[in-house]
Scaffold this active site. Structure first.
Site, PDB file in Angstrom:
ATOM      1  CG  ASN A  14      -1.713   1.291   1.531  1.00 11.13           C
ATOM      2  OD1 ASN A  14      -1.780   1.973   0.700  1.00 11.13           O
ATOM      3  ND2 ASN A  14      -2.126   1.258   2.697  1.00 11.13           N
ATOM      4  CD1 TRP A  15       3.877   1.083  -2.409  1.00 11.09           C
ATOM      5  CD2 TRP A  15       3.723   2.083  -4.660  1.00 11.09           C
ATOM      6  NE1 TRP A  15       4.518   0.507  -3.432  1.00 11.09           N
ATOM      7  CE2 TRP A  15       4.615   1.015  -4.815  1.00 11.09           C
ATOM      8  CE3 TRP A  15       3.382   2.745  -5.899  1.00 11.09           C
ATOM      9  CZ2 TRP A  15       5.046   0.470  -6.139  1.00 11.09           C
ATOM     10  CZ3 TRP A  15       4.232   2.255  -6.824  1.00 11.09           C
ATOM     11  CH2 TRP A  15       4.930   1.437  -7.125  1.00 11.09           C
ATOM     12  CE  LYS A  16       0.166   3.379   4.844  1.00 14.33           C
ATOM     13  NZ  LYS A  16       0.340   3.603   6.076  1.00 14.33           N
ATOM     14  CG  HIS A 100      -5.718   2.125   5.284  1.00 16.36           C
ATOM     15  ND1 HIS A 100      -5.205   3.236   5.924  1.00 16.36           N
ATOM     16  CD2 HIS A 100      -4.726   1.130   5.066  1.00 16.36           C
ATOM     17  CE1 HIS A 100      -4.055   2.719   6.422  1.00 16.36           C
ATOM     18  NE2 HIS A 100      -3.624   1.765   5.847  1.00 16.36           N
ATOM     19  CD  GLU A 102      -2.625   5.732   6.732  1.00 19.31           C
ATOM     20  OE1 GLU A 102      -2.631   5.656   5.366  1.00 19.31           O
ATOM     21  OE2 GLU A 102      -1.602   5.198   7.479  1.00 19.31           O
ATOM     22  CD  GLU A 172      -3.461  -2.041   7.357  1.00 17.31           C
ATOM     23  OE1 GLU A 172      -2.294  -2.289   7.238  1.00 17.31           O
ATOM     24  OE2 GLU A 172      -4.049  -1.123   7.119  1.00 17.31           O
ATOM     25  N   GLY A 178       2.773   2.559  10.591  1.00 21.78           N
ATOM     26  CA  GLY A 178       3.738   3.533  10.424  1.00 21.78           C
ATOM     27  C   GLY A 178       4.745   3.658  11.706  1.00 21.78           C
ATOM     28  CB  SER A 217       5.289  -1.789  11.786  1.00 23.11           C
ATOM     29  OG  SER A 217       5.113  -0.447  12.067  1.00 23.11           O
ATOM     30  N   GLY A 238       2.636  -0.996   4.003  1.00 24.39           N
ATOM     31  CA  GLY A 238       2.953   0.352   3.710  1.00 24.39           C
ATOM     32  C   GLY A 238       4.589   0.736   3.634  1.00 24.39           C
ATOM     33  N   GLY A 239       5.368   1.296   4.624  1.00 27.22           N
ATOM     34  CA  GLY A 239       6.573   1.663   4.392  1.00 27.22           C
ATOM     35  C   GLY A 239       7.512   0.766   3.607  1.00 27.22           C
TER      36      GLY A 239
HETATM   37  P1  PGA Z   1       2.848   0.454   7.499  1.00 26.65           P
HETATM   38  O1  PGA Z   1       1.496   0.634   7.021  1.00 26.65           O
HETATM   39  O2  PGA Z   1       3.576  -1.065   6.986  1.00 26.65           O
HETATM   40  O3  PGA Z   1       3.823   1.420   7.071  1.00 26.65           O
HETATM   41  O4  PGA Z   1       2.851   0.356   9.059  1.00 26.65           O
HETATM   42  C1  PGA Z   1       0.656  -0.221   6.820  1.00 26.65           C
HETATM   43  C2  PGA Z   1      -0.603   0.231   6.191  1.00 26.65           C
HETATM   44  O5  PGA Z   1      -1.025   1.282   6.733  1.00 26.65           O
HETATM   45  O6  PGA Z   1      -1.457  -0.285   5.355  1.00 26.65           O
END
Ligand code: PGA
Length: 263
Positions: A14-16, A100, A102, A172, A178, A217, A238-239
């Site tokens: 997930n590149w956000k 998600h 966010e 999640e 993050g 993470s 994500g990251g």
């Molecule tokens: P993260 O993000 O791996 O950077 O913690 C995961 C996500 O929000 O899908």
């Protein structure tokens, strides 16, 4: 329940709000030569909307699936700035992330709206990845299971579950996203088992075939122990998905973890 996991693991990046279309193409050019045989694992990338077309072309035929990070629940109309299911389908999206945290926290999304998005995606042949998870405050108040159950049940209220492959759930924990603070495999497994039990109550035996990803993470150095848990069927990353070498490692490690006898 079968002794070995029979569900194909799914690793989704997930590149956000990162990477332009040009950067996405350069990423694919670095990632694909590292992948080789993708049997035993499903790899997915969810770039920003603006990179879907270019990334989709760059991934064409590689076996890596394209996903969107969101979609509007309406089929079309006066919704300035929004993107419809049909638009995603035309670009070859096979998956779309919905709900998600966010989006729930920053943009006020609620499970009833997530449910409609998930249904519309399914109607268009796109598999929704439905996200749920508790905040730190909710965990500390020992409300994790209650929060996850109500978000899950409401978010999946309109989906079909024929053979269990029509949707994916992503657990999640918000406090792990993050932050570098991953849930321990035991904490994650406890919630994943609970999610599967909730799915069983809602959909019956088909719950055994639904993939439940862990997110928060996830990195190459912790994916194997997470995936060794009986109810963890992949990761939403994500990251650590922003670097092609790191995503290639995550995909390989998930494939390894799914081999018979690996866990
Ligand atoms: P993260 O993000 O791996 O950077 O913690 C995961 C996500 O929000 O899908």
């Amino acid at each position: 329940m079968p002794d070995e996991k029979t569900r194909i693991p799914i690793v989704a990046g997930n590149w956000k709000m990162f990477k332009t279309a040009g950067e996405a193409q350069a990423f694919a050019e670095k990632l694909l030569p590292q992948l080789g045989d993708l049997s035993g694992v499903e790899a997915v990338i969810a770039p920003p909307f603006t990179a879907l077309d270019r990334l989709g072309r760059a991934l064409g035929g590689s076996g890596v699936a394209l996903a969107a990070q969101n979609v509007n629940a309406e089929a079309g109309g006066a919704h300035t700035g929004e993107i419809s299911v049909e638009m995603l389908g035309e670009l070859g999206c096979q998956y779309a992330i919905v709900g998600h945290s966010e989006r729930r926290v920053m943009y006020g999304e609620r499970s009833d709206g997530v449910a409609i998005k998930a249904r519309q995606l399914q109607n268009a042949g796109i598999c929704p990845i439905v996200c749920v998870g508790e905040t730190l405050e909710e965990r500390e108040a020992e409300r994790t299971l209650e929060v996850v159950q109500s978000a899950l049940t409401a978010s999946l209220a309109e989906v079909k579950a024929g053979d269990g492959t029509e949707f994916v759930v992503a657990y999640e924990p918000v406090w792990a996203i993050g932050t570098g603070r991953t849930a321990t495999p035991e904490i994650a497994q406890e919630v994943h088992a609970f999610i599967r039990a909730t799915l069983r109550a809602q959909f019956g035996a088909v719950a055994e075939s639904v993939r439940i990803q862990y997110g928060g993470s996830v990195k190459p150095d912790n994916i194997a122990t997470l995936m060794a848990q009986p109810d963890i069927d992949g990761a939403l990353v994500g990251g650590a998905s922003l670097d092609p070498d790191s995503l290639a490692k995550l995909i390989h490690l998930a494939a390894e973890a799914s081999k018979p006898g690996a866990s």
